[in-house]
Design an enzyme around this catalytic site. Sequence first.
Site, PDB file in Angstrom:
ATOM      1  N   ASP A  55      -2.363   9.251   9.767  1.00 13.58           N
ATOM      2  CA  ASP A  55      -1.828   7.983   9.274  1.00 13.58           C
ATOM      3  C   ASP A  55      -0.312   8.103   9.183  1.00 13.58           C
ATOM      4  O   ASP A  55       0.215   8.916   8.421  1.00 13.58           O
ATOM      5  CB  ASP A  55      -2.447   7.696   7.892  1.00 13.58           C
ATOM      6  CG  ASP A  55      -2.051   6.344   7.323  1.00 13.58           C
ATOM      7  OD1 ASP A  55      -0.975   5.830   7.682  1.00 13.58           O
ATOM      8  OD2 ASP A  55      -2.811   5.813   6.489  1.00 13.58           O
ATOM      9  N   SER A 101       0.804  -1.225   0.000  1.00 10.09           N
ATOM     10  CA  SER A 101       0.000   0.000   0.000  1.00 10.09           C
ATOM     11  C   SER A 101       0.830   1.265   0.000  1.00 10.09           C
ATOM     12  O   SER A 101       0.356   2.324  -0.414  1.00 10.09           O
ATOM     13  CB  SER A 101      -0.938   0.008   1.208  1.00 10.09           C
ATOM     14  OG  SER A 101      -0.202  -0.071   2.419  1.00 10.09           O
ATOM     15  N   HIS A 106       1.035   5.737   5.454  1.00  8.00           N
ATOM     16  CA  HIS A 106       0.726   6.080   4.060  1.00  8.00           C
ATOM     17  C   HIS A 106       0.923   7.575   3.804  1.00  8.00           C
ATOM     18  O   HIS A 106       0.976   8.373   4.738  1.00  8.00           O
ATOM     19  CB  HIS A 106      -0.698   5.643   3.733  1.00  8.00           C
ATOM     20  CG  HIS A 106      -0.918   4.179   3.966  1.00  8.00           C
ATOM     21  ND1 HIS A 106      -1.583   3.704   5.086  1.00  8.00           N
ATOM     22  CD2 HIS A 106      -0.530   3.097   3.245  1.00  8.00           C
ATOM     23  CE1 HIS A 106      -1.591   2.384   5.040  1.00  8.00           C
ATOM     24  NE2 HIS A 106      -0.963   1.986   3.942  1.00  8.00           N
TER      25      HIS A 106
END
Length: 272
Positions: free
Chosen positions: A221, A39, A224
């Site tokens: 986050d 990701s 990411h």
Amino acid sequence: MTIDRRGVLRAAAAGILGIPAASRATAHRKTTVYVAGDSTAATYATADVPRAGWGQALPVFLRREIAVVNAALSGASSKSFVDLGRLDLILAAIRPGDTLLVSFGHNDEKSEDPARYTEPWSTFQDHLRLHLDGARAAGAHPILVTPVERRRFTAAGVPYLSHGEYPDAMRALAEETRTPLIDLTALSFALWGELGPEATKGYFLWLDAGVSPNYPTGVADNTHFQAHGAIEVARLVVSAGCAIPGRDVRALRDPAIPDTVLSWPATRPAES
């Protein structure tokens, strides 16, 4: 009638990987960089803006004659990427002279999940070898990319490493197999340390409530990236990747690449 089974398989893989139909016919004339990863590298959709992965930003630093196929899949480990058939798709589409960037580690660390967990000095290296051997068998050039570091700081504002022995295991494999290595763990760790706890929020997906309609209540986050971070991590990858074809030196030297250079498709290509 003779059926070109290899061609049929390649066309099917190209469609699943999200290679535009217009470019499939000319793929043999364009060198392509493929990305196998998780990701942190994946391409995100309009519903995710401003979230972006470094693989999504790679074209910013490559010349136009180089194609990029970002097959990085959210949640993938080196093991699950193989088990889900994602590596097979790449190997069906990749051609001699192409490049395969291989970057895993974040999800290999999840010991609670047997579908993804690998041990750094055994099964992690074993699954990475499948990527390296497959690329080389197809006449392509693999490059190992150690996992990008997370945003981790002590209360005193000192960054600390979070990937355990996985980067070392990848470094050792690169030396053993004579595979080019981009040490993104070390490069990103140095950048986060230089920026510090507050400035790094502008790279990672940290947004206050009301800033983005896709994250109305805000988001914090530490793994990411938002667009700016994805672009700067892609810069690290391409700057250090001397074996990556078609590097755009002018773009690499431009310190002010705007977030608007990125585009987001309607759906996540690796998941649609």
